[in-house]
Every structure is written in structure tokens, then in C-alpha cells.
Design a protein around this motif. Structure first.
Motif, PDB file in Angstrom:
ATOM      1  N   VAL A   1      -6.223   3.770   5.775  1.00 58.24           N
ATOM      2  CA  VAL A   1      -5.579   4.503   4.624  1.00 58.24           C
ATOM      3  C   VAL A   1      -6.469   4.397   3.530  1.00 58.24           C
ATOM      4  O   VAL A   1      -6.325   5.298   2.769  1.00 58.24           O
ATOM      5  CB  VAL A   1      -4.200   3.728   4.279  1.00 58.24           C
ATOM      6  CG1 VAL A   1      -3.214   3.780   5.446  1.00 58.24           C
ATOM      7  CG2 VAL A   1      -4.238   2.452   3.856  1.00 58.24           C
ATOM      8  N   PHE A   2      -7.344   3.454   3.163  1.00 60.57           N
ATOM      9  CA  PHE A   2      -8.398   3.793   2.076  1.00 60.57           C
ATOM     10  C   PHE A   2      -9.516   4.484   2.311  1.00 60.57           C
ATOM     11  O   PHE A   2     -10.164   4.952   1.529  1.00 60.57           O
ATOM     12  CB  PHE A   2      -8.417   2.240   1.499  1.00 60.57           C
ATOM     13  CG  PHE A   2      -7.199   1.752   0.702  1.00 60.57           C
ATOM     14  CD1 PHE A   2      -6.656   2.590  -0.406  1.00 60.57           C
ATOM     15  CD2 PHE A   2      -6.570   0.638   1.057  1.00 60.57           C
ATOM     16  CE1 PHE A   2      -5.445   1.744  -0.980  1.00 60.57           C
ATOM     17  CE2 PHE A   2      -5.313   0.231   0.493  1.00 60.57           C
ATOM     18  CZ  PHE A   2      -4.904   0.892  -0.576  1.00 60.57           C
ATOM     19  N   ALA A   3     -10.147   4.068   3.534  1.00 62.04           N
ATOM     20  CA  ALA A   3     -11.871   4.449   3.667  1.00 62.04           C
ATOM     21  C   ALA A   3     -11.485   5.749   4.366  1.00 62.04           C
ATOM     22  O   ALA A   3     -12.512   6.444   4.470  1.00 62.04           O
ATOM     23  CB  ALA A   3     -12.446   3.259   4.565  1.00 62.04           C
TER      24      ALA A   3
ATOM     25  N   ARG B   1       1.398   3.995  -3.212  1.00 64.32           N
ATOM     26  CA  ARG B   1       1.302   5.581  -2.854  1.00 64.32           C
ATOM     27  C   ARG B   1       2.653   6.396  -3.034  1.00 64.32           C
ATOM     28  O   ARG B   1       2.523   7.627  -2.958  1.00 64.32           O
ATOM     29  CB  ARG B   1       0.699   5.670  -1.374  1.00 64.32           C
ATOM     30  CG  ARG B   1      -0.716   5.274  -1.436  1.00 64.32           C
ATOM     31  CD  ARG B   1      -1.061   5.627  -0.070  1.00 64.32           C
ATOM     32  NE  ARG B   1      -2.621   4.927  -0.037  1.00 64.32           N
ATOM     33  CZ  ARG B   1      -3.521   5.938   0.207  1.00 64.32           C
ATOM     34  NH1 ARG B   1      -3.373   6.990   0.498  1.00 64.32           N
ATOM     35  NH2 ARG B   1      -4.852   5.366   0.523  1.00 64.32           N
TER      36      ARG B   1
ATOM     37  N   LEU C   1      -5.299  -1.133   6.344  1.00 65.59           N
ATOM     38  CA  LEU C   1      -5.812  -0.675   5.069  1.00 65.59           C
ATOM     39  C   LEU C   1      -7.230  -0.089   5.001  1.00 65.59           C
ATOM     40  O   LEU C   1      -7.424   0.939   4.133  1.00 65.59           O
ATOM     41  CB  LEU C   1      -6.127  -2.269   4.220  1.00 65.59           C
ATOM     42  CG  LEU C   1      -4.565  -2.882   3.926  1.00 65.59           C
ATOM     43  CD1 LEU C   1      -4.912  -4.257   3.263  1.00 65.59           C
ATOM     44  CD2 LEU C   1      -3.859  -2.082   3.257  1.00 65.59           C
TER      45      LEU C   1
ATOM     46  N   GLU D   1       0.857  -1.222  -0.157  1.00 61.37           N
ATOM     47  CA  GLU D   1      -0.134   0.033  -0.090  1.00 61.37           C
ATOM     48  C   GLU D   1       0.751   1.312   0.213  1.00 61.37           C
ATOM     49  O   GLU D   1       0.595   2.228  -0.899  1.00 61.37           O
ATOM     50  CB  GLU D   1      -0.810  -0.035   1.319  1.00 61.37           C
ATOM     51  CG  GLU D   1      -1.645   1.214   1.400  1.00 61.37           C
ATOM     52  CD  GLU D   1      -1.084   2.323   2.056  1.00 61.37           C
ATOM     53  OE1 GLU D   1      -1.231   3.362   1.754  1.00 61.37           O
ATOM     54  OE2 GLU D   1      -0.304   1.974   3.020  1.00 61.37           O
TER      55      GLU D   1
END
Length: 198
Positions: free
Chosen positions: A141-143, A37, A138, A33
Motif C-alpha cells: 500500500v505504501f511502496a 487513508r 504495508l 493504515e
């Protein structure tokens, strides 16, 4: 005194390999991840941090059976976990850069810390907890970024704008007028003269 652990599969067997393999997989997901980025600490850094932390825990738990004597010598594997927490701060501190009001690398340092924690959990045999924390990472960092944008969509943001210009040409007046025309509210203006070498 017990025999050497060199060929003792009770301390060098599938449970220990599973601990290391779970650290490898979970910390690779965290590092992937970061790599996608384009962060300074990416796939290799996070994988190696987590794998190293897991190995320290496995060695701490299983590696000293040949020197233990009941009632005479006892070891505390939790001390290694505490040292991992302290030691990983050294790597994390090297990832944080501060320039004026701008702080960069803080999240990456926190993620390296999480990778070490996941590796430590896997090394202690708590790979289910390590998997949960990886999934939680995860999720964060994504939601969280879209959720934060949605929660703050009606909040007005304040931004500082620094403009360098030659004095006595009316540039500042033009900049302020353009900003107001485009819907910005100007809350304050501060000017400072910069001396130029001739």
C-alpha cells in the motif's frame, strides 16, 4: 474422557494469549493504515476481524480437548480456517460498490480479507507468517503506488469527459477547441440528447 478445559492452562495459557495478542497488534497495524487513508473499514474493523479470526482458530485448535476420545472422536481445525475464508467474503462484499464503470471499495475488501488471514495465521500459532504478511501489506500500500507511477510515467492516459450543455449554442465546439489548445488529443466524441421535463 479428559477433564474440563475450564482451568486447564495448557489450553488457556501463554501460547493462546500470544496468538491473540499478535493478531491484535498486526491487524491493528493494517487497520491503522486504512484509517489514516480515511477508508470505510478502518482501525476497529480490521482489528476486530483479525482478532475474531484468531479466536476462532484458537478455539478450534484447543477448545475441544475435553470431548475428544482417542480413536473415537477427532476434530479437524483446518475446517475452521476454510469457514473463515468463506465467511469473510460476506463482509468484503458489503464494502464493494459499483456505479457504472466505477468500482469502489475493492481494495478495502481485499485488506479485510488479508486481516482475516493474518488473524487466522496468528490463531494457528503462525504469528511470524502473520507478521510477514502485515509487512507485505504495508509494502504494497505504501511502496506500490509510487512504483506504479514511476513505471507508467511515459504512458499516455485516456480519460472520458462528460459535458452537459444546451444545444445550438456552440458549446461543444468551444470545449473541443479548448482541449486541443491545452495539449489534449480528442479520440472520439459521442452526443446524446436528454429530454427535460417542462
Amino acid at each position: 474422557m479428559p477433564e474440563s478445559n475450564l482451568f486447564d492452562l495448557a489450553v488457556q495459557g501463554w501460547p493462546q494469549l500470544l496468538a491473540l495478542f499478535s493478531a491484535l497488534i498486526l491487524c491493528s497495524l493494517i487497520g491503522l493504515e486504512r484509517e489514516l487513508r480515511g477508508k470505510a473499514a478502518g482501525l476497529r474493523t480490521h482489528t476486530l476481524v483479525g482478532l475474531g479470526a484468531a479466536l476462532f482458530m484458537v478455539v478450534s485448535k484447543y477448545g475441544f480437548g475435553d470431548v475428544l476420545a482417542s480413536g473415537l472422536i477427532m476434530l479437524d481445525p483446518s475446517r475452521v480456517a476454510a469457514q473463515i475464508v468463506s465467511g469473510i467474503g460476506f463482509i468484503g462484499a458489503g464494502l464493494i460498490f459499483v456505479r457504472g464503470d466505477l468500482v469502489r471499495g475493492l481494495t478495502t475488501a481485499a485488506v479485510v480479507w488479508v486481516s482475516a488471514a493474518v488473524g487466522t495465521a496468528c490463531g494457528a500459532g503462525l504469528w511470524v507468517l502473520g507478521a510477514f504478511v502485515t509487512a507485505a501489506h504495508l509494502l504494497v500500500v505504501f511502496a506500490y503506488p509510487p512504483l506504479l507511477r514511476w513505471l507508467t510515467r511515459f504512458r499516455t492516459a485516456s480519460t472520458k469527459l462528460r459535458v452537459s450543455y444546451e444545444s445550438e449554442r456552440g458549446v461543444l465546439r468551444t470545449v473541443l477547441a479548448t482541449a486541443v489548445e491545452r495539449g489534449f488529443a480528442v479520440y472520439g466524441v459521442s452526443t446524446a440528447r436528454r429530454l427535460l421535463d417542462r
